[in-house]
Write a protein that holds these residues in place. Structure first.
Motif, PDB file in Angstrom:
ATOM      1  N   ARG A   4      19.803  -8.766  13.151  1.00 53.68           N
ATOM      2  CA  ARG A   4      20.898  -7.800  13.319  1.00 53.68           C
ATOM      3  C   ARG A   4      20.826  -6.661  12.304  1.00 53.68           C
ATOM      4  O   ARG A   4      21.742  -5.875  12.171  1.00 53.68           O
ATOM      5  CB  ARG A   4      22.252  -8.512  13.214  1.00 53.68           C
ATOM      6  CG  ARG A   4      22.528  -9.455  14.376  1.00 53.68           C
ATOM      7  CD  ARG A   4      23.942 -10.008  14.335  1.00 53.68           C
ATOM      8  NE  ARG A   4      24.173 -10.928  15.427  1.00 53.68           N
ATOM      9  CZ  ARG A   4      25.395 -11.229  15.894  1.00 53.68           C
ATOM     10  NH1 ARG A   4      26.469 -10.687  15.371  1.00 53.68           N
ATOM     11  NH2 ARG A   4      25.524 -12.073  16.892  1.00 53.68           N
ATOM     12  N   GLU A  53      19.042 -14.661  11.972  1.00 52.29           N
ATOM     13  CA  GLU A  53      19.917 -13.877  12.845  1.00 52.29           C
ATOM     14  C   GLU A  53      20.424 -12.621  12.118  1.00 52.29           C
ATOM     15  O   GLU A  53      20.456 -11.526  12.690  1.00 52.29           O
ATOM     16  CB  GLU A  53      21.102 -14.740  13.303  1.00 52.29           C
ATOM     17  CG  GLU A  53      22.144 -14.024  14.139  1.00 52.29           C
ATOM     18  CD  GLU A  53      21.651 -13.662  15.544  1.00 52.29           C
ATOM     19  OE1 GLU A  53      20.586 -14.166  15.952  1.00 52.29           O
ATOM     20  OE2 GLU A  53      22.340 -12.860  16.215  1.00 52.29           O
ATOM     21  N   ALA A  86      27.542  -5.409  14.334  1.00 54.20           N
ATOM     22  CA  ALA A  86      26.454  -4.461  14.599  1.00 54.20           C
ATOM     23  C   ALA A  86      26.633  -3.239  13.709  1.00 54.20           C
ATOM     24  O   ALA A  86      27.733  -2.708  13.575  1.00 54.20           O
ATOM     25  CB  ALA A  86      26.482  -4.058  16.068  1.00 54.20           C
ATOM     26  N   ARG A  99      27.855 -15.296  15.005  1.00 53.94           N
ATOM     27  CA  ARG A  99      26.907 -16.179  15.696  1.00 53.94           C
ATOM     28  C   ARG A  99      27.051 -17.556  15.068  1.00 53.94           C
ATOM     29  O   ARG A  99      26.890 -17.701  13.858  1.00 53.94           O
ATOM     30  CB  ARG A  99      25.489 -15.652  15.521  1.00 53.94           C
ATOM     31  CG  ARG A  99      24.412 -16.597  15.979  1.00 53.94           C
ATOM     32  CD  ARG A  99      24.021 -16.331  17.439  1.00 53.94           C
ATOM     33  NE  ARG A  99      23.162 -17.387  17.961  1.00 53.94           N
ATOM     34  CZ  ARG A  99      21.844 -17.438  17.778  1.00 53.94           C
ATOM     35  NH1 ARG A  99      21.237 -16.495  17.110  1.00 53.94           N
ATOM     36  NH2 ARG A  99      21.140 -18.435  18.282  1.00 53.94           N
ATOM     37  N   HIS A 106      30.895 -10.337  16.927  1.00 48.85           N
ATOM     38  CA  HIS A 106      30.382 -10.042  15.588  1.00 48.85           C
ATOM     39  C   HIS A 106      29.859 -11.292  14.883  1.00 48.85           C
ATOM     40  O   HIS A 106      29.351 -11.210  13.766  1.00 48.85           O
ATOM     41  CB  HIS A 106      31.483  -9.413  14.733  1.00 48.85           C
ATOM     42  CG  HIS A 106      32.036  -8.160  15.321  1.00 48.85           C
ATOM     43  ND1 HIS A 106      31.231  -7.102  15.675  1.00 48.85           N
ATOM     44  CD2 HIS A 106      33.298  -7.796  15.657  1.00 48.85           C
ATOM     45  CE1 HIS A 106      31.969  -6.135  16.186  1.00 48.85           C
ATOM     46  NE2 HIS A 106      33.224  -6.536  16.194  1.00 48.85           N
TER      47      HIS A 106
END
Ligand SMILES: CC(C)(COP(=O)(O)OP(=O)(O)OC[C@H]1O[C@@H](n2cnc3c(N)ncnc32)[C@H](O)[C@@H]1OP(=O)(O)O)[C@@H](O)C(=O)NCCC(=O)NCCS
Length: 165
Positions: A98, A94, A62, A42, A40
């Motif tokens: 997502r 990012e 996600a 990054r 979950h």
């Protein structure tokens, strides 16, 4: 500057910068290890001549509408040269990839440098958490960014050739 995705092998170098940057409220090594391993999250790191000079982390599960900037730090000697902004923008890109809608973060009320960086990317204050940071007894400012507006502001204006005049 070179950005790459952090791996569990970066834990030691990240923790050294974490402890130097957040003297009284550094995360534990166990917490950071979990973050680096989580699907979950990054984490990106910035390297110079093979040495870590910055890192930043995003949490964006996600399917979730909300994402969080978890942390960001640049080594003291490397600050003020745009690295913090590049790290932050990498995380916002990012979050956008997502499909998050809003990005939240908390910043110490006695950290005007970080607050200014966030505000300059479009984050706005949405609340305060009194005495959130202990043992320093410092409030947290909660900030939020509308990711679609952030992405639109970065997209070059469409070519207006052919528009009615
Ligand atoms: C906050 C931090 C990551 C910023 O990184 P940096 O590489 O120094 O920042 P940048 O050079 O990319 O500057 C980005 C913006 O931050 C603000 N800023 C940076 N240095 C500043 C300073 N000395 N005074 C005021 N604002 C400053 C400015 O808005 C700047 O944008 P500008 O250059 O267009 O004016 C860095 O200072 C740091 O690691 N601090 C310690 C850890 C920390 O507080 N992290 C944030 C936790 S919420």
């Amino acid at each position: 500057m070179t950005l790459r995705t952090a791996t569990p092998d970066d834990l030691e170098a990240i923790m050294a910068l974490e402890r130097a940057s957040f003297v009284n409220d550094a995360w534990s090594e166990a917490m950071m290890r979990e973050e680096l391993a989580s699907r979950h999250s990054r984490y990106v790191i910035d390297e110079e001549a093979g040495r870590l000079v910055g890192y930043a982390g995003l949490r964006a599960p996600a399917g979730a509408k909300d994402a969080d900037i978890q942390t960001i730090a640049v080594a003291e000697a490397a600050r003020g040269r745009g690295r913090g902004r590049v790290l932050l923008e990498a995380l916002l890109s990012e979050a956008s990839a997502r499909r998050a809608s809003d990005v939240f973060l908390e910043v110490r009320a006695d950290n005007p440098v970080a607050e200014k960086l966030y505000a300059s990317e479009g984050f706005v204050e949405v609340g305060r958490r009194p005495r959130y940071y202990q043992p320093d007894d410092v409030d947290a400012i909660v900030m939020k960014l509308d990711l679609a507006a952030w992405a639109a502001a970065r997209t070059p204006a469409p070519d207006d050739a052919g528009a009615c005049t």
